[in-house]
Design an enzyme around this catalytic site. Structure first.
Site, PDB file in Angstrom:
ATOM      1  N   GLN A  20       0.801  -1.224   0.000  1.00 52.31           N
ATOM      2  CA  GLN A  20       0.000   0.000   0.000  1.00 52.31           C
ATOM      3  C   GLN A  20       0.835   1.276   0.000  1.00 52.31           C
ATOM      4  O   GLN A  20       0.325   2.338  -0.342  1.00 52.31           O
ATOM      5  CB  GLN A  20      -0.959  -0.014   1.202  1.00 52.31           C
ATOM      6  CG  GLN A  20      -2.001  -1.117   1.101  1.00 52.31           C
ATOM      7  CD  GLN A  20      -2.916  -1.158   2.298  1.00 52.31           C
ATOM      8  OE1 GLN A  20      -2.630  -1.850   3.267  1.00 52.31           O
ATOM      9  NE2 GLN A  20      -4.018  -0.435   2.270  1.00 52.31           N
ATOM     10  N   GLU A 159      -5.342 -10.235   8.657  1.00 57.22           N
ATOM     11  CA  GLU A 159      -6.751 -10.472   8.313  1.00 57.22           C
ATOM     12  C   GLU A 159      -6.972 -11.602   7.315  1.00 57.22           C
ATOM     13  O   GLU A 159      -7.390 -11.367   6.171  1.00 57.22           O
ATOM     14  CB  GLU A 159      -7.382  -9.190   7.760  1.00 57.22           C
ATOM     15  CG  GLU A 159      -7.429  -8.058   8.765  1.00 57.22           C
ATOM     16  CD  GLU A 159      -8.207  -6.850   8.261  1.00 57.22           C
ATOM     17  OE1 GLU A 159      -8.606  -6.834   7.085  1.00 57.22           O
ATOM     18  OE2 GLU A 159      -8.400  -5.929   9.056  1.00 57.22           O
TER      19      GLU A 159
HETATM   20  C1  BGC Z   1      -6.402  -3.774   6.075  1.00 57.11           C
HETATM   21  C2  BGC Z   1      -5.729  -2.590   5.443  1.00 57.11           C
HETATM   22  C3  BGC Z   1      -6.778  -1.689   4.822  1.00 57.11           C
HETATM   23  C4  BGC Z   1      -7.712  -1.219   5.899  1.00 57.11           C
HETATM   24  C5  BGC Z   1      -8.807  -0.296   5.417  1.00 57.11           C
HETATM   25  C6  BGC Z   1      -7.640  -3.446   6.835  1.00 57.11           C
HETATM   26  O1  BGC Z   1      -8.570  -4.412   6.585  1.00 57.11           O
HETATM   27  O2  BGC Z   1      -5.504  -4.484   6.893  1.00 57.11           O
HETATM   28  O3  BGC Z   1      -4.803  -3.051   4.513  1.00 57.11           O
HETATM   29  O4  BGC Z   1      -6.216  -0.634   4.138  1.00 57.11           O
HETATM   30  O5  BGC Z   1      -8.346  -2.326   6.482  1.00 57.11           O
HETATM   31  O6  BGC Z   1      -9.652  -0.955   4.540  1.00 57.11           O
END
Ligand code: BGC
Length: 434
Positions: A20, A159
């Site tokens: 990211q 996650e």
């Molecule tokens: C993730 C991130 C994501 C954030 C916002 C989380 O689920 O780990 O990578 O940017 O949520 O969606």
């Protein structure tokens, strides 16, 4: 409100994930997927925030604001761009990032896998392939050796819910973005195995470090009609992974919102029946899990205050989720490894942090073992399929110039981190500025 003090040694941080923010992650499955026609991706990640080269400034900024922890991820696709070919330079790069974090007096928390896979792993079926957990373990061991003993906290897989359900239940979340219940179950099994192997590797190679799973969770609310669907989601998107964390030293809690499911009473027996009939699973499960896989608009009832992502603005969800996970594992330490929101109005972020921390403090006063709060995200970044439009950063990034702008929310949370307390005065100050 009087001042709310947090315990000494509490981790106060901000998080990023390699794909990211780094830019140029060319050997990853996401890099390919972003460019593929027909995916939900609105734009490619490209050079992202150039964090790969700008990390020294970003980390220095984080430290100067008063934080004590930086959570970031190591990119498997860089470290092992083709099978068995470990790139020494990339391993040295991540060692340099760890050293930089330490040199600023910050605690590093390293995530070993945050959504992306090397392209060659994805080509074999990603987490559905029987080989992937062992390959992941081998990669983890190389990283653990390379990073040295300065990393006290490791998250294994970020996650797994988003990975498995996003890839095989909802057609929009993660590559390959198909609906395939058989592969969904295989991916869950692969992620669980991969996680357990990573924990064992951490305990073996770095016995002094703590290992934990970063679990996606939402506050849940449903009526009698929605209950069976809600319980199924809880089971398949949270509990299967929590069970896999029995040997973990801590649970990373990641919360953004609340899901509310109100269905007519008749939906309850129908959902139970439908979920019990295997041949129609393909039709039923995606609908039920649309709750978790973030189909826009599925979580918030009409009239709710929404974030830029279309999720309900609900900072207090954090406390509810922490309570639920603490009931599951009363003896384990919990660390909030992500909590945040996408907004164009930074005053909303200040409010979100203040309300979220006040609710968390109340939960901790009940005796819950919460060891830290890490905000998502340090900087505006590539929000996966949604691209660069959603702004999650405590620090803004101008992608034309790569200039960083410290937002008031960064100073607000930094001050809380520096003093270890959520001060009523600070809140009033912020409110008057707002
Ligand atoms: C993730 C991130 C994501 C954030 C916002 C989380 O689920 O780990 O990578 O940017 O949520 O969606």
């Amino acid at each position: 409100m009087s001042d709310l003090a947090f315990p000494p040694g509490f981790l106060w941080g901000a998080a990023t994930a390699a794909h990211q923010v780094e830019g140029g992650n060319v050997h990853s499955d996401w890099w390919a997927w972003e460019r593929k026609p027909g995916t939900p991706c609105v734009e490619p990640s490209g050079s992202a925030c150039e964090h790969y080269t700008r990390y020294p400034q970003d980390i220095a900024l984080l430290a100067s604001l008063g934080f004590n922890t930086y959570r970031f991820s190591v990119e498997w696709a860089r470290v092992e761009p083709s099978e068995g070919a470990f790139d020494k330079k990339e391993l040295e790069h991540y060692r340099a990032v760890v050293d930089c974090v330490l040199s600023h007096g910050l605690t590093p928390m390293v995530t070993l896998n945050h959504f992306t896979l090397p392209r060659w792993v994805a080509a074999e079926g990603g987490w559905t392939s029987k080989r992937t957990p062992a390959l992941f373990e081998r990669y983890c061991r190389r990283v653990l050796e390379a990073l040295g003993d300065g990393v006290p906290w490791y998250c294994t897989i970020n996650e797994p819910t988003a990975v498995a359900s996003g890839a095989y239940v909802s057609p929009w979340g993660q590559p390959p973005g198909v609906v395939d219940i058989r592969r969904w179950r295989m991916a869950i099994a692969g992620l669980v195995d991969g996680h357990k192997r990573a924990v064992a590797a951490i305990h073996d190679v770095r016995p002094g470090a703590k290992a934990g799973l970063a679990v996606f969770s939402v506050e849940r609310k449903s009526n009698a009609g929605g209950k069976p669907a809600d319980e199924y989601s809880l089971r398949m998107n949270e509990e299967v992974y929590l069970e896999a964390a029995a040997d973990d030293d801590f649970i990373g809690v990641q919360t953004y919102t609340r899901h509310q499911l109100y269905l007519p009473r008749i939906a309850a027996p129908l959902t139970r029946l439908a979920l019990a009939i295997r041949p129609i699973e393909r039709l039923v499960v995606p609908r039920v899990l649309a709750l978790e896989t973030r189909a826009p608009g599925t979580q918030a009832p009409a009239g709710s205050r929404l974030t830029q992502m279309g999720w309900e603005y609900r900072p207090e969800a954090l406390a509810e989720v922490v309570r639920r996970i603490a009931r599951f594992y009363p003896e384990k330490d919990l660390v909030v490894t992500e909590h945040g929101l996408a907004t164009l109005d930074d005053r909303e972020r200040v409010e979100f942090i203040g309300r979220g921390l006040a609710a968390l403090h109340a939960a901790m006063a009940e005796g819950l073992r919460v060891r830290g709060y890490i905000h998502w995200s340090l900087i505006d970044n590539f929000e996966w399929a949604a691209g660069y439009r959603p702004k999650f950063g405590l620090i803004g990034v101008n992608r034309e110039t790569q200039e960083r702008t410290v937002r008031p929310s960064a100073r607000y949370l930094g001050e809380i981190a520096r003093t270890g307390k959520l001060s009523a005065e600070l809140d009033r100050e912020q409110a008057s500025r707002g």
